[in-house]
Design a protein around this motif. Structure first.
Motif, PDB file in Angstrom:
ATOM      1  N   ARG A  68       1.259 -30.941   5.414  1.00  0.00           N
ATOM      2  CA  ARG A  68      -0.128 -30.568   5.115  1.00  0.00           C
ATOM      3  C   ARG A  68      -0.491 -30.697   3.639  1.00  0.00           C
ATOM      4  N   ASN A  69       0.466 -30.392   2.755  1.00  0.00           N
ATOM      5  CA  ASN A  69       0.174 -30.447   1.318  1.00  0.00           C
ATOM      6  C   ASN A  69      -0.044 -31.875   0.813  1.00  0.00           C
ATOM      7  N   LEU A  70       0.226 -32.874   1.639  1.00  0.00           N
ATOM      8  CA  LEU A  70       0.025 -34.271   1.261  1.00  0.00           C
ATOM      9  C   LEU A  70      -1.420 -34.729   1.455  1.00  0.00           C
ATOM     10  N   TYR A  71      -2.231 -33.865   2.053  1.00  0.00           N
ATOM     11  CA  TYR A  71      -3.595 -34.229   2.403  1.00  0.00           C
ATOM     12  C   TYR A  71      -4.602 -33.372   1.649  1.00  0.00           C
ATOM     13  N   SER A  72      -5.705 -33.982   1.301  1.00  0.00           N
ATOM     14  CA  SER A  72      -6.782 -33.305   0.581  1.00  0.00           C
ATOM     15  C   SER A  72      -7.993 -33.150   1.503  1.00  0.00           C
ATOM     16  N   HIS A  73      -8.508 -31.937   1.575  1.00  0.00           N
ATOM     17  CA  HIS A  73      -9.701 -31.667   2.374  1.00  0.00           C
ATOM     18  C   HIS A  73     -10.836 -32.603   1.969  1.00  0.00           C
ATOM     19  N   ASP A  74     -11.071 -32.721   0.674  1.00  0.00           N
ATOM     20  CA  ASP A  74     -12.180 -33.542   0.187  1.00  0.00           C
ATOM     21  C   ASP A  74     -11.986 -35.024   0.491  1.00  0.00           C
ATOM     22  N   GLU A  75     -10.763 -35.518   0.374  1.00  0.00           N
ATOM     23  CA  GLU A  75     -10.505 -36.933   0.665  1.00  0.00           C
ATOM     24  C   GLU A  75     -10.656 -37.231   2.157  1.00  0.00           C
ATOM     25  N   ILE A  76     -10.200 -36.312   3.005  1.00  0.00           N
ATOM     26  CA  ILE A  76     -10.371 -36.502   4.450  1.00  0.00           C
ATOM     27  C   ILE A  76     -11.852 -36.507   4.799  1.00  0.00           C
ATOM     28  N   LEU A  77     -12.590 -35.558   4.247  1.00  0.00           N
ATOM     29  CA  LEU A  77     -14.026 -35.484   4.519  1.00  0.00           C
ATOM     30  C   LEU A  77     -14.736 -36.747   4.047  1.00  0.00           C
TER      31      LEU A  77
END
Length: 126
Positions: free
Chosen positions: A59-68
């Motif tokens: 999970r720490n490899l992913y960014s909420h803002d980048e996914i959005l």
């Protein structure tokens, strides 16, 4: 209730298909169901669901803002399941990108079940 067909291609209404997992009414019963619901979550911009269904070790490899940003920049067209096992799904996600170009995201994904919940672990692009 939305009568719109589900984004995953099941021909069921979205509310009776993937949305029940996205809103937390039920857990996805299989890796395949989770994969389909994650595609629907991209199409409907449910980033919190995407993060929550990513295995905690990744999970720490992913960014909420980048996914959005990626989810909203693309117009999701359809999902094609190529093959699946109990813990893997190979799929193609078709979308129109921000430059109005047709794209295909072809991935072989792995999943893991813990405490009666399925999680996306990782994927290899084809």
């Amino acid at each position: 209730m939305s009568l719109k067909n589900c984004y995953c291609g099941s021909l069921k209404p979205f509310d009776l298909c993937c949305n029940r997992y996205i809103i937390g009414a039920e857990n996805a019963p299989s890796a395949l169901a989770l994969m389909k619901s994650r595609y629907s979550a991209y199409a409907t911009h449910h980033v919190d669901y995407l993060l929550a269904t990513t295995h905690y070790s990744e999970r720490n490899l992913y960014s909420h803002d980048e996914i959005l940003q990626w989810a909203t920049a693309n117009n999701w067209q359809k999902l094609e399941i190529i093959a699946f096992t109990e813990t893997t799904v190979e799929f193609k996600a078709y979308f129109i990108d921000a430059y109005n170009e047709a794209q295909i995201h072809h991935e072989f994904s792995t999943f893991q079940k813990e405490n009666n919940c399925w999680f996306y672990v990782d994927g290899k692009f084809k």
